[in-house]
Design a protein around this motif. Structure first.
Motif, PDB file in Angstrom:
ATOM      1  N   ASP A 242       0.473   8.552  11.534  1.00  0.00           N
ATOM      2  CA  ASP A 242       1.316   9.731  11.714  1.00  0.00           C
ATOM      3  C   ASP A 242       0.405  10.917  12.031  1.00  0.00           C
ATOM      4  OD1 ASP A 242       3.525   8.231  11.091  1.00  0.00           O
ATOM      5  OD2 ASP A 242       3.736   9.002   9.054  1.00  0.00           O
ATOM      6  N   VAL A 243       0.603  11.536  13.198  1.00  0.00           N
ATOM      7  CA  VAL A 243      -0.320  12.597  13.599  1.00  0.00           C
ATOM      8  C   VAL A 243      -0.111  13.881  12.806  1.00  0.00           C
ATOM      9  CG1 VAL A 243      -0.607  11.679  15.929  1.00  0.00           C
ATOM     10  CG2 VAL A 243       1.173  13.364  15.495  1.00  0.00           C
ATOM     11  N   ASP A 244       1.100  14.098  12.318  1.00  0.00           N
ATOM     12  CA  ASP A 244       1.407  15.282  11.518  1.00  0.00           C
ATOM     13  C   ASP A 244       2.093  14.805  10.237  1.00  0.00           C
ATOM     14  OD1 ASP A 244       2.391  17.613  10.369  1.00  0.00           O
ATOM     15  OD2 ASP A 244       2.919  18.527  12.295  1.00  0.00           O
ATOM     16  N   PRO A 245       1.324  14.484   9.196  1.00  0.00           N
ATOM     17  CA  PRO A 245       1.897  13.877   7.991  1.00  0.00           C
ATOM     18  C   PRO A 245       2.996  14.713   7.343  1.00  0.00           C
ATOM     19  CG  PRO A 245      -0.475  13.632   7.986  1.00  0.00           C
ATOM     20  CD  PRO A 245      -0.152  14.543   9.129  1.00  0.00           C
ATOM     21  N   ASP A 246       2.817  16.012   7.270  1.00  0.00           N
ATOM     22  CA  ASP A 246       3.834  16.851   6.634  1.00  0.00           C
ATOM     23  C   ASP A 246       5.137  16.817   7.415  1.00  0.00           C
ATOM     24  OD1 ASP A 246       2.111  17.569   4.601  1.00  0.00           O
ATOM     25  OD2 ASP A 246       1.490  19.445   5.557  1.00  0.00           O
ATOM     26  N   ARG A 247       5.023  16.919   8.732  1.00  0.00           N
ATOM     27  CA  ARG A 247       6.246  16.893   9.543  1.00  0.00           C
ATOM     28  C   ARG A 247       6.876  15.511   9.551  1.00  0.00           C
ATOM     29  NH1 ARG A 247       7.038  19.626  15.539  1.00  0.00           N
ATOM     30  NH2 ARG A 247       9.329  19.537  15.508  1.00  0.00           N
ATOM     31  N   SER A 248       6.067  14.484   9.566  1.00  0.00           N
ATOM     32  CA  SER A 248       6.593  13.125   9.507  1.00  0.00           C
ATOM     33  C   SER A 248       7.404  12.915   8.237  1.00  0.00           C
ATOM     34  CB  SER A 248       5.443  12.117   9.573  1.00  0.00           C
ATOM     35  OG  SER A 248       5.918  10.799   9.528  1.00  0.00           O
ATOM     36  N   ARG A 249       6.874  13.392   7.129  1.00  0.00           N
ATOM     37  CA  ARG A 249       7.557  13.271   5.841  1.00  0.00           C
ATOM     38  C   ARG A 249       8.879  14.046   5.843  1.00  0.00           C
ATOM     39  NH1 ARG A 249       3.515  14.852   3.151  1.00  0.00           N
ATOM     40  NH2 ARG A 249       2.586  12.789   2.812  1.00  0.00           N
ATOM     41  N   SER A 250       8.866  15.248   6.355  1.00  0.00           N
ATOM     42  CA  SER A 250      10.091  16.056   6.369  1.00  0.00           C
ATOM     43  C   SER A 250      11.116  15.479   7.336  1.00  0.00           C
ATOM     44  CB  SER A 250       9.771  17.509   6.732  1.00  0.00           C
ATOM     45  OG  SER A 250       9.259  17.625   8.037  1.00  0.00           O
ATOM     46  N   THR A 251      10.669  14.949   8.469  1.00  0.00           N
ATOM     47  CA  THR A 251      11.590  14.305   9.410  1.00  0.00           C
ATOM     48  C   THR A 251      12.271  13.111   8.769  1.00  0.00           C
ATOM     49  OG1 THR A 251      10.379  15.006  11.394  1.00  0.00           O
ATOM     50  CG2 THR A 251      11.716  13.020  11.575  1.00  0.00           C
ATOM     51  N   ARG A 252      11.511  12.310   8.054  1.00  0.00           N
ATOM     52  CA  ARG A 252      12.080  11.125   7.407  1.00  0.00           C
ATOM     53  C   ARG A 252      13.100  11.530   6.348  1.00  0.00           C
ATOM     54  NH1 ARG A 252       7.751   8.845   7.824  1.00  0.00           N
ATOM     55  NH2 ARG A 252       6.813   9.589   5.887  1.00  0.00           N
ATOM     56  N   ARG A 253      12.777  12.552   5.558  1.00  0.00           N
ATOM     57  CA  ARG A 253      13.732  13.030   4.554  1.00  0.00           C
ATOM     58  C   ARG A 253      15.017  13.523   5.213  1.00  0.00           C
ATOM     59  NH1 ARG A 253       9.378  16.875   1.599  1.00  0.00           N
ATOM     60  NH2 ARG A 253       8.345  15.385   0.209  1.00  0.00           N
ATOM     61  N   GLU A 254      14.881  14.245   6.330  1.00  0.00           N
ATOM     62  CA  GLU A 254      16.054  14.757   7.029  1.00  0.00           C
ATOM     63  C   GLU A 254      16.944  13.634   7.539  1.00  0.00           C
ATOM     64  OE1 GLU A 254      14.405  17.225  10.040  1.00  0.00           O
ATOM     65  OE2 GLU A 254      13.654  18.736   8.621  1.00  0.00           O
ATOM     66  N   ILE A 255      16.328  12.584   8.083  1.00  0.00           N
ATOM     67  CA  ILE A 255      17.108  11.445   8.571  1.00  0.00           C
ATOM     68  C   ILE A 255      17.841  10.765   7.426  1.00  0.00           C
ATOM     69  CG2 ILE A 255      16.898   9.104   9.515  1.00  0.00           C
ATOM     70  CD1 ILE A 255      16.771  11.212  11.668  1.00  0.00           C
ATOM     71  N   VAL A 256      17.145  10.528   6.309  1.00  0.00           N
ATOM     72  CA  VAL A 256      17.786   9.893   5.156  1.00  0.00           C
ATOM     73  C   VAL A 256      18.950  10.743   4.662  1.00  0.00           C
ATOM     74  CG1 VAL A 256      17.448   9.227   2.746  1.00  0.00           C
ATOM     75  CG2 VAL A 256      15.736   8.600   4.459  1.00  0.00           C
ATOM     76  N   GLN A 257      18.737  12.038   4.560  1.00  0.00           N
ATOM     77  CA  GLN A 257      19.798  12.925   4.068  1.00  0.00           C
ATOM     78  C   GLN A 257      20.976  12.972   5.037  1.00  0.00           C
ATOM     79  OE1 GLN A 257      18.548  16.979   3.482  1.00  0.00           O
ATOM     80  NE2 GLN A 257      20.399  17.540   2.355  1.00  0.00           N
ATOM     81  N   ARG A 258      20.695  13.064   6.322  1.00  0.00           N
ATOM     82  CA  ARG A 258      21.758  13.209   7.320  1.00  0.00           C
ATOM     83  C   ARG A 258      22.635  11.965   7.411  1.00  0.00           C
ATOM     84  NH1 ARG A 258      20.911  14.819  13.757  1.00  0.00           N
ATOM     85  NH2 ARG A 258      23.000  14.234  14.453  1.00  0.00           N
ATOM     86  N   PHE A 259      22.041  10.789   7.280  1.00  0.00           N
ATOM     87  CA  PHE A 259      22.790   9.552   7.524  1.00  0.00           C
ATOM     88  C   PHE A 259      23.139   8.802   6.234  1.00  0.00           C
ATOM     89  CE2 PHE A 259      20.819  10.493  11.571  1.00  0.00           C
ATOM     90  CZ  PHE A 259      21.832  10.198  12.478  1.00  0.00           C
ATOM     91  N   ALA A 260      22.792   9.349   5.085  1.00  0.00           N
ATOM     92  CA  ALA A 260      23.082   8.672   3.824  1.00  0.00           C
ATOM     93  C   ALA A 260      24.572   8.573   3.574  1.00  0.00           C
ATOM     94  CB  ALA A 260      22.413   9.419   2.671  1.00  0.00           C
ATOM     95  N   GLY A 261      25.022   7.382   3.206  1.00  0.00           N
ATOM     96  CA  GLY A 261      26.407   7.167   2.822  1.00  0.00           C
ATOM     97  C   GLY A 261      27.402   7.237   3.947  1.00  0.00           C
ATOM     98  N   GLY A 262      26.943   7.335   5.190  1.00  0.00           N
ATOM     99  CA  GLY A 262      27.850   7.451   6.326  1.00  0.00           C
ATOM    100  C   GLY A 262      28.215   6.108   6.929  1.00  0.00           C
ATOM    101  N   ASN A 263      28.985   6.180   8.002  1.00  0.00           N
ATOM    102  CA  ASN A 263      29.466   4.981   8.674  1.00  0.00           C
ATOM    103  C   ASN A 263      28.563   4.549   9.824  1.00  0.00           C
ATOM    104  OD1 ASN A 263      31.490   2.918   9.065  1.00  0.00           O
ATOM    105  ND2 ASN A 263      32.172   4.050  10.885  1.00  0.00           N
ATOM    106  N   ASP A 264      27.602   5.396  10.187  1.00  0.00           N
ATOM    107  CA  ASP A 264      26.737   5.086  11.323  1.00  0.00           C
ATOM    108  C   ASP A 264      25.756   3.963  10.991  1.00  0.00           C
ATOM    109  OD1 ASP A 264      27.878   7.085  12.919  1.00  0.00           O
ATOM    110  OD2 ASP A 264      26.528   8.614  12.104  1.00  0.00           O
ATOM    111  N   ILE A 265      25.476   3.146  11.994  1.00  0.00           N
ATOM    112  CA  ILE A 265      24.516   2.053  11.859  1.00  0.00           C
ATOM    113  C   ILE A 265      23.127   2.590  12.176  1.00  0.00           C
ATOM    114  CG2 ILE A 265      23.859  -0.240  12.676  1.00  0.00           C
ATOM    115  CD1 ILE A 265      26.793  -0.600  13.568  1.00  0.00           C
TER     116      ILE A 265
END
Length: 305
Positions: A242-265
């Protein structure tokens, strides 16, 4: 214990998304996920093989709509090598996987790269470089009739750079140079494909949302936002490259939060076992549920509980 993923397909309205295997990587888990040391894998041992390595699927997603056929990423290419105490790499199946869908290289209209690491661009040309091997004569693009797209920031980051994990100058960058197109240009228009910038792993990394007018459900192709289902439950684990560890971590958290518990695959192209699944609610200890071919989520994180 899981092995790498085999061919899988889901349908959203009139659009099909098919995972096409190309090969596999076997990683030493604490080497590539330094944040997981020393005992983080005790929670995820079922994702490791009998030798304690992490099996990582490598391939491409074939998106077929009534108007076009697109490939998201191009796998490893024909390679077979090992980096001692780090990983082994083996690829070469993508064109056979495509033929099993009744398609040839000339039937592909669009290639869209999530990013340009070597395990996502292996079939760009007829040559996939590997350590210690002669390059051979490089021909043109494998998918010569297709439009090739990437984010401009990704292209600019790698252009003219020779790096062991990046796109090879002769085998990848040179064949693409005259025809590469950019998803952030105003004229980018592929109905049903939305590019979601997810920088961190690389500067111009992108994920892809697939939708269809006839369906409310969508599908998110992660790219390398995550390399393993373990990162769904442990999103703070960064990958070694990961070239930008802090941003990689925040991006992953955002994806988990955005798609958690939803109907999207969710489609994790490097996930073992099954590449398709869903992210469960924050109340769950293990938050990944695989997707079976009947179109229903399987029990949550059956590989890791």
């Amino acid at each position: 214990m899981l092995n790498v993923a085999s061919r899988e397909q889901v349908r959203i309205g009139d659009t099909t998304i098919t995972y096409l295997p190309d090969g596999e990587v076997r990683l030493y888990p604490t080497e590539v996920f330094p944040d997981s040391a020393p005992d983080g894998w005790a929670r995820h041992t079922a994702y490791l093989d009998e030798d304690g390595r992490l099996p990582v699927s490598v391939g491409s997603f074939l998106v077929r709509t009534p108007s076009y056929a697109a490939l998201i990423d191009l796998g490893l290419g024909e390679v077979d090598f090992e980096v001692p105490d780090f990983a082994s790499f083996r690829g070469g199946r993508l064109l056979r996987s495509l033929a099993e869908e009744g398609l040839r290289a000339e039937d592909i209209d669009v290639v869209l790269f999530t990013h340009l690491h070597h395990d996502h661009v292996g079939w760009t040309s007829n040559v996939a470089p590997s350590p210690g091997m002669a390059l051979g004569e490089v021909g043109g693009l494998t998918f010569a009739r297709a439009m090739h797209y990437v984010q401009r920031a990704e292209w600019d980051h790698w252009f003219g750079v020779e790096d062991v994990v990046g796109p090879h100058l002769e085998a990848v960058q040179r064949p693409l140079t005259e025809g590469i197109r950019f998803v952030d240009d105003p004229d980018f228009d592929l109905p049903g494909l939305e590019v979601l910038p997810t920088a961190g792993h690389t500067p111009g990394h992108a994920s892809v949302i697939v939708s269809d007018p006839g369906a409310e459900q969508r599908l998110l192709i992660l790219g390398d936002v995550m390399h393993t289902q373990a990162q769904v439950s442990d999103p703070d684990w960064n990958f070694k490259f990961d070239v930008d560890p802090d941003r990689s971590r925040s991006t992953r958290r955002e994806i988990v939060q955005r798609f958690a518990g939803g109907n999207d695959i969710i489609a994790g192209g490097h996930f073992a076992g099954s590449v398709f699944g869903r992210i469960g609610s924050p109340a769950m200890t293990h938050r990944w549920s695989t997707w079976n071919l009947a179109g229903q989520p399987a029990p949550v994180d059956t590989a890791a509980v």
